[in-house]
Design an enzyme around this catalytic site. Structure first.
Site, short mmCIF file in Angstrom:
data_model
loop_
_atom_site.label_atom_id
_atom_site.label_comp_id
_atom_site.label_asym_id
_atom_site.label_seq_id
_atom_site.Cartn_x
_atom_site.Cartn_y
_atom_site.Cartn_z
N SER A 79 7.05 -7.90 -2.11
CA SER A 79 5.65 -8.92 -1.93
C SER A 79 6.74 -9.99 -3.15
O SER A 79 7.77 -9.84 -3.68
CB SER A 79 4.73 -8.26 -2.78
OG SER A 79 3.98 -9.23 -2.78
N TYR A 137 0.79 -3.14 -9.86
CA TYR A 137 1.56 -3.45 -8.05
C TYR A 137 2.55 -4.48 -7.77
O TYR A 137 3.32 -3.87 -7.33
CB TYR A 137 0.03 -4.68 -7.50
CG TYR A 137 0.81 -4.83 -6.54
CD1 TYR A 137 0.50 -3.86 -5.05
CD2 TYR A 137 0.82 -6.42 -5.97
CE1 TYR A 137 1.08 -4.34 -3.73
CE2 TYR A 137 1.57 -6.61 -4.78
CZ TYR A 137 0.38 -5.77 -3.41
OH TYR A 137 1.58 -6.18 -2.01
N1 LIG Z 1 -1.30 -8.59 2.76
C1 LIG Z 1 -0.38 -9.04 2.35
O1 LIG Z 1 -0.33 -9.96 2.07
C2 LIG Z 1 0.86 -7.85 1.41
C3 LIG Z 1 1.43 -9.14 0.73
C4 LIG Z 1 3.29 -8.83 0.56
C5 LIG Z 1 3.25 -7.20 0.68
N2 LIG Z 1 1.78 -6.82 1.64
C6 LIG Z 1 2.44 -5.41 1.41
O2 LIG Z 1 2.56 -4.32 2.85
C7 LIG Z 1 2.31 -3.56 3.06
C8 LIG Z 1 1.43 -3.34 4.12
O3 LIG Z 1 -0.20 -3.93 4.08
P1 LIG Z 1 -1.05 -4.54 4.88
O4 LIG Z 1 -1.08 -5.36 3.82
O5 LIG Z 1 -0.45 -4.01 5.78
O6 LIG Z 1 -2.42 -3.91 4.20
P2 LIG Z 1 -2.85 -3.26 5.12
O7 LIG Z 1 -4.05 -3.97 6.54
O8 LIG Z 1 -4.20 -2.25 3.74
O9 LIG Z 1 -2.52 -1.30 5.54
C9 LIG Z 1 -1.82 -0.67 3.99
C10 LIG Z 1 -2.12 0.42 5.28
O10 LIG Z 1 -1.89 0.94 4.69
C11 LIG Z 1 -1.57 2.45 4.91
N3 LIG Z 1 -1.73 3.87 3.98
C12 LIG Z 1 -2.32 3.48 2.71
N4 LIG Z 1 -2.33 4.54 2.13
C13 LIG Z 1 -1.36 5.39 2.59
C14 LIG Z 1 -1.41 6.40 2.09
N5 LIG Z 1 -1.64 7.41 1.65
N6 LIG Z 1 -0.61 7.28 3.39
C15 LIG Z 1 -0.29 6.55 4.69
N7 LIG Z 1 -0.16 5.47 4.38
C16 LIG Z 1 -1.03 4.86 3.89
C17 LIG Z 1 -3.10 2.48 5.20
O11 LIG Z 1 -3.22 3.45 6.48
P3 LIG Z 1 -4.79 4.57 6.03
O12 LIG Z 1 -5.54 3.66 5.28
O13 LIG Z 1 -5.10 4.98 7.42
O14 LIG Z 1 -3.77 5.29 5.97
C18 LIG Z 1 -3.16 0.95 6.26
O15 LIG Z 1 -2.32 1.21 7.65
C19 LIG Z 1 1.61 -2.90 1.80
O16 LIG Z 1 3.29 -2.45 1.08
C20 LIG Z 1 1.92 -3.96 1.03
O17 LIG Z 1 1.93 -4.25 -0.70
C21 LIG Z 1 0.85 -7.70 2.52
#
Ligand SMILES: NC(=O)c1ccc[n+]([C@@H]2O[C@H](COP(=O)([O-])OP(=O)(O)OC[C@H]3O[C@@H](n4cnc5c(N)ncnc54)[C@H](OP(=O)(O)O)[C@@H]3O)[C@@H](O)[C@H]2O)c1
Length: 248
Positions: free
Chosen positions: A143, A156
């Site tokens: 991130s 985080y």
């Molecule tokens: N969106 C942003 O602005 C942003 C910026 C920088 C980095 N990121 C990173 O991008 C990645 C994806 O996040 P996102 O933004 O797409 O958020 P999101 O829409 O909340 O997706 C998170 C995903 O992680 C899964 N997850 C959470 N806990 C889990 C577990 N114990 N086992 C398996 N899967 C799990 C969730 O699925 P279930 O709940 O179905 O398990 C969901 O599919 C993360 O690592 C986040 O830190 C995001």
């Protein structure tokens, strides 16, 4: 032109929403086979069904990444079904921001378990297959918060700094096996991530911030495709991107 994506077997954690789902859709449209892991089985199966209906190859394997055995099963299932694993995308994550003095110890533990241990379990599961194949690509998700820390985001950020450190160590270790490594560091992208914040006031601020600046998740999917689509002798190790309007 060979995209170096079509036909690849790609395992994606956190594929039930956000960046993981967008990437599954994008890579499937480009001809990759996608194996989808996350806890919400209904969302995973609906996505796999939609991709198959569109002519793709997809498999849903409900997985909790905090359990090493479940992550191993996800990767084993991919290899048993499709014969190999070309890409492991360790994407599952959560972001329950709060100042340290709120003492959200359960949040801290969950964040460390998913964001750090989940990535390590993904590496542990994929690496032996990739070493045996003498090929593969491990993509981890950090991130902008893995490059700078802000008040309220200490835990985080610590997990996302850790993902970069693990990725760099991995990069050095897998040289003999022809395995590529990429760490992608997104800025604010419109996903369900702010929904993982458990403190209502902080969640509201973050939702307002995301509503103002976040960009669509396909920006991340294109970054994954860019790294994957390079010729095999080109190893894109780091990608950092932000919304153009994101200041810090
Ligand atoms: N969106 C942003 O602005 C942003 C910026 C920088 C980095 N990121 C990173 O991008 C990645 C994806 O996040 P996102 O933004 O797409 O958020 P999101 O829409 O909340 O997706 C998170 C995903 O992680 C899964 N997850 C959470 N806990 C889990 C577990 N114990 N086992 C398996 N899967 C799990 C969730 O699925 P279930 O709940 O179905 O398990 C969901 O599919 C993360 O690592 C986040 O830190 C995001």
């Amino acid at each position: 032109m060979d995209s170096n994506i079509a036909g690849k077997v790609v395992v994606i954690t956190g594929a039930s929403s956000g960046l993981g789902e967008a990437t599954a859709r994008h890579l499937s449209a480009l001809g990759a086979t996608v194996v989808l892991g996350a806890r919400r089985a209904d969302r995973l199966h609906a996505l796999a069904d939609a991709l198959i209906a569109a002519g793709g190859k997809a498999l849903a394997v409900p997985t909790d990444v905090t359990d090493a055995a479940q992550v191993q099963r996800l990767v084993d299932t991919a290899v048993q079904t499709y014969g190999r694993i070309d890409v492991m995308l360790n994407n599952a994550g959560l972001m329950p921001h709060s100042p340290l003095d709120r003492r959200k110890i359960d949040d801290w533990n969950r964040t460390i378990d998913v964001n750090i241990k989940g990535v390590l379990y993904g590496i542990a599961a994929a690496l032996p297959y990739m070493q045996a194949q003498q090929s593969g690509h491990i993509i981890n998700v950090s991130s902008v918060a893995g490059h700078k820390v802000r008040a309220g985001g200490a835990v985080y950020s610590a997990t996302k700094f850790a993902v970069r450190v693990i990725s760099e160590g991995l990069r050095q270790e897998v040289k003999p096996y022809n395995i590529r490594t990429t760490v992608i560091s997104p800025g604010a992208v419109d996903t369900e991530l702010p929904g993982s914040i458990t403190e209502p006031d902080i969640a509201q601020n973050m939702h307002e911030y995301y509503d103002r600046i976040a960009i669509p998740a396909d920006a991340f999917a294109r970054a994954v495709a860019f790294a994957m689509s390079q010729p095999d002798d080109v190893d894109v190790n780091e990608i950092l991107f932000r919304p153009t309007r994101q200041e810090s």
